[in-house]
Design an enzyme around this catalytic site. Structure first.
Site, PDB file in Angstrom:
ATOM      1  N   CYS A   1       0.861  -1.118   0.235  1.00 43.08           N
ATOM      2  CA  CYS A   1       0.369   0.232   0.161  1.00 43.08           C
ATOM      3  C   CYS A   1       0.996   1.687   0.065  1.00 43.08           C
ATOM      4  O   CYS A   1       0.375   2.090  -0.353  1.00 43.08           O
ATOM      5  CB  CYS A   1      -1.005  -0.324   1.402  1.00 43.08           C
ATOM      6  SG  CYS A   1      -0.079  -0.117   3.062  1.00 43.08           S
TER       7      CYS A   1
ATOM      8  N   HIS B   1      -2.957  11.566  15.806  1.00 44.86           N
ATOM      9  CA  HIS B   1      -3.467  10.383  14.096  1.00 44.86           C
ATOM     10  C   HIS B   1      -2.450  10.086  14.155  1.00 44.86           C
ATOM     11  O   HIS B   1      -1.143  10.190  13.988  1.00 44.86           O
ATOM     12  CB  HIS B   1      -3.672  11.632  13.318  1.00 44.86           C
ATOM     13  CG  HIS B   1      -3.959  10.460  12.509  1.00 44.86           C
ATOM     14  ND1 HIS B   1      -5.253  10.177  11.931  1.00 44.86           N
ATOM     15  CD2 HIS B   1      -3.104  11.328  10.843  1.00 44.86           C
ATOM     16  CE1 HIS B   1      -5.117   9.668  11.035  1.00 44.86           C
ATOM     17  NE2 HIS B   1      -3.980  10.014  10.233  1.00 44.86           N
TER      18      HIS B   1
ATOM     19  N   HIS C   1      -4.681   4.282   9.970  1.00 46.79           N
ATOM     20  CA  HIS C   1      -6.304   3.585   9.711  1.00 46.79           C
ATOM     21  C   HIS C   1      -5.981   2.698   9.699  1.00 46.79           C
ATOM     22  O   HIS C   1      -4.990   1.583   9.392  1.00 46.79           O
ATOM     23  CB  HIS C   1      -6.877   4.242   8.038  1.00 46.79           C
ATOM     24  CG  HIS C   1      -8.011   5.884   8.160  1.00 46.79           C
ATOM     25  ND1 HIS C   1      -6.368   6.733   8.241  1.00 46.79           N
ATOM     26  CD2 HIS C   1      -8.794   6.497   8.955  1.00 46.79           C
ATOM     27  CE1 HIS C   1      -7.336   8.125   8.107  1.00 46.79           C
ATOM     28  NE2 HIS C   1      -7.894   7.400   8.181  1.00 46.79           N
TER      29      HIS C   1
ATOM     30  N   ASP D   1      -8.471  -5.754   5.308  1.00 47.52           N
ATOM     31  CA  ASP D   1      -8.490  -6.976   4.067  1.00 47.52           C
ATOM     32  C   ASP D   1      -6.626  -7.125   4.606  1.00 47.52           C
ATOM     33  O   ASP D   1      -5.688  -6.930   3.442  1.00 47.52           O
ATOM     34  CB  ASP D   1      -7.516  -5.738   3.159  1.00 47.52           C
ATOM     35  CG  ASP D   1      -6.956  -4.169   2.986  1.00 47.52           C
ATOM     36  OD1 ASP D   1      -6.738  -4.730   4.490  1.00 47.52           O
ATOM     37  OD2 ASP D   1      -7.207  -3.258   2.088  1.00 47.52           O
TER      38      ASP D   1
ATOM     39  N   ARG E   1      -5.225  -4.681   9.203  1.00 46.78           N
ATOM     40  CA  ARG E   1      -4.249  -4.173   8.154  1.00 46.78           C
ATOM     41  C   ARG E   1      -4.051  -2.701   8.563  1.00 46.78           C
ATOM     42  O   ARG E   1      -4.756  -2.344   8.316  1.00 46.78           O
ATOM     43  CB  ARG E   1      -4.132  -3.898   6.529  1.00 46.78           C
ATOM     44  CG  ARG E   1      -3.459  -2.911   6.197  1.00 46.78           C
ATOM     45  CD  ARG E   1      -2.740  -3.148   4.784  1.00 46.78           C
ATOM     46  NE  ARG E   1      -4.353  -2.844   3.878  1.00 46.78           N
ATOM     47  CZ  ARG E   1      -4.642  -1.699   4.161  1.00 46.78           C
ATOM     48  NH1 ARG E   1      -3.896  -1.046   4.075  1.00 46.78           N
ATOM     49  NH2 ARG E   1      -5.654  -1.109   3.225  1.00 46.78           N
TER      50      ARG E   1
ATOM     51  N   CYS F   1      -2.387   0.689   8.279  1.00 43.92           N
ATOM     52  CA  CYS F   1      -2.105   1.623   8.432  1.00 43.92           C
ATOM     53  C   CYS F   1      -1.502   2.268   8.966  1.00 43.92           C
ATOM     54  O   CYS F   1      -2.203   3.444   8.840  1.00 43.92           O
ATOM     55  CB  CYS F   1      -3.020   1.420   6.562  1.00 43.92           C
ATOM     56  SG  CYS F   1      -2.039   2.826   5.250  1.00 43.92           S
TER      57      CYS F   1
END
Length: 373
Positions: A289, A326, A329, A333, A342, A344
């Site tokens: 990704c 932050h 996310h 998947d 996952r 990310c």
């Protein structure tokens, strides 16, 4: 004696109260047709805690037990107290018998404490601030052998700590100490009106200087959290512009060109704003990704997950719990053999600490996680 004057007034009040209670019980029994048997024991709210395996006990005699009990109740880590009569020569003494100087009892306080929260040595040190340890059978305005000082133990380990600490404190005095440091022979709970006396009678007699109660409340503060949220002005100076934008303004760094996308050395990933551990390298995988991907955090307790509808689609945002930064996310998947998730995460929200540097930088306790595949 000041305490005896107070005691006589209290005694009359308690007699009247007791007679009123008897009358009330009789009326209740008549109206209900049956009076249920009542327990005569005191049901204290901390009994459950006091019976826990990690709780220990020690007994302090420091003059009038009203003040000594109230003093120990202020200390964080003390989970239960009870006033009574210690190390005397008869069974179930009354207060009148104790003050007659014929029973050999000392007014004492049973102190239940959690050794994981407060050290016994601290309790002894604080106790010494409430007494004159060189004064025999006298504390404040109270005189008599029931007001002698002593610390009584119920096991050899506690006894050894007491003796060692008292010997150390003795060096601060020019006169010999008269504080007893002996095992507890017996202890009988004092009458109900003596229990929590100063809570029930805030203006009641006490030989301990009032300022010492405040000192006791502050003597064992909660330890500061190892990891703490930082002020945004501090972070602006500490972080790069991209790190600040990502962690504080929910920005997203560019994929594939960020610092940890291709980082697969052994080590730990921590919150760039607080240093708190978040992810471990054994949970990192190549997702394609363009951002660091993890199957799970070190613990669910270190992150918060929130619904994010910011780009017109429902996503689950991941933030650090302590730093409220932050991170990225989480999606469903991920590899099935790793749980299917996952995480990310933006490299800009993380700091990577290689295994070789973990112990030196304070993350030695997490090295064992690297051995778990």
């Amino acid at each position: 004696m000041e305490k005896m004057k107070t005691y006589n007034k209290t005694k009359m009040k308690n007699i009247l109260t007791f007679l009123g209670m008897i009358l009330g019980i009789a009326v209740f029994a008549t109206s209900c047709g049956e009076a249920k048997q009542q327990s005569s024991s005191i049901n204290k709210g901390n009994e459950t805690i006091m019976n826990a395996k990690n709780v220990k006990e020690v007994y302090f005699a420091g003059g009038c037990f009203w003040g000594t009990e109230h003093f120990f109740q202020q200390i964080r880590g003390v989970v239960g107290t009870e006033v009574g009569y210690a190390n005397g020569n008869k069974k179930n003494p009354t207060y009148e018998e104790v003050v007659s100087h014929t029973t050999g009892f000392a007014e004492a306080v049973k102190v239940k404490y959690d050794p994981e929260q407060v050290d016994l040595k601290l309790l002894i040190d604080l106790y010494f601030k409430t007494i004159d340890p060189t004064s025999l059978n006298k504390q404040g305005n109270d005189r008599g052998d029931q007001y002698r000082t002593g610390i009584y133990s119920t096991d050899k380990e506690t006894e050894a700590v007491i003796k060692e600490e008292v010997q150390k404190l003795a060096k601060n005095y020019n006169k010999p100490l008269v504080v007893e440091t002996i095992p507890l022979k017996n202890f009988y709970s004092a009458e109900n009106y003596h229990q929590d006396y100063l809570d029930k009678n805030p203006g009641g007699y006490c030989h301990i200087e009032p300022g010492l109660f405040e000192m006791a409340r502050n003597a064992n503060p909660l330890p500061k959290a190892k990891y703490q949220k930082q002020d945004k002005e501090v972070l602006k100076k500490k972080l790069t512009a991209e790190q600040y934008a990502v962690t504080q303004e929910n920005a997203t760094e560019r994929p594939h060109t960020n610092e940890y996308d291709k980082e697969f050395r052994e080590g730990i990933y921590v919150d760039i704003t607080t240093g708190e551990p978040l992810f471990i390298s054994t949970d990192k995988f190549e997702s394609g990704c363009g951002w660091p991907s993890f199957s799970k955090p070190i613990s669910k307790n270190v992150i918060d997950e929130k619904t994010d509808n910011s780009i017109g689609m429902a996503r689950t945002e991941v933030r650090s719990k302590t730093g409220d930064a932050h991170l990225g996310h989480v999606f469903d998947d991920g590899p099935k053999d790793k749980g299917g998730l996952r995480y990310c995460i933006n490299s800009a929200s993380l700091k990577f600490v290689p295994k070789a540097e973990m112990k030196e930088k304070g993350y030695g306790d997490y090295i064992s996680l690297l051995n778990k595949k």
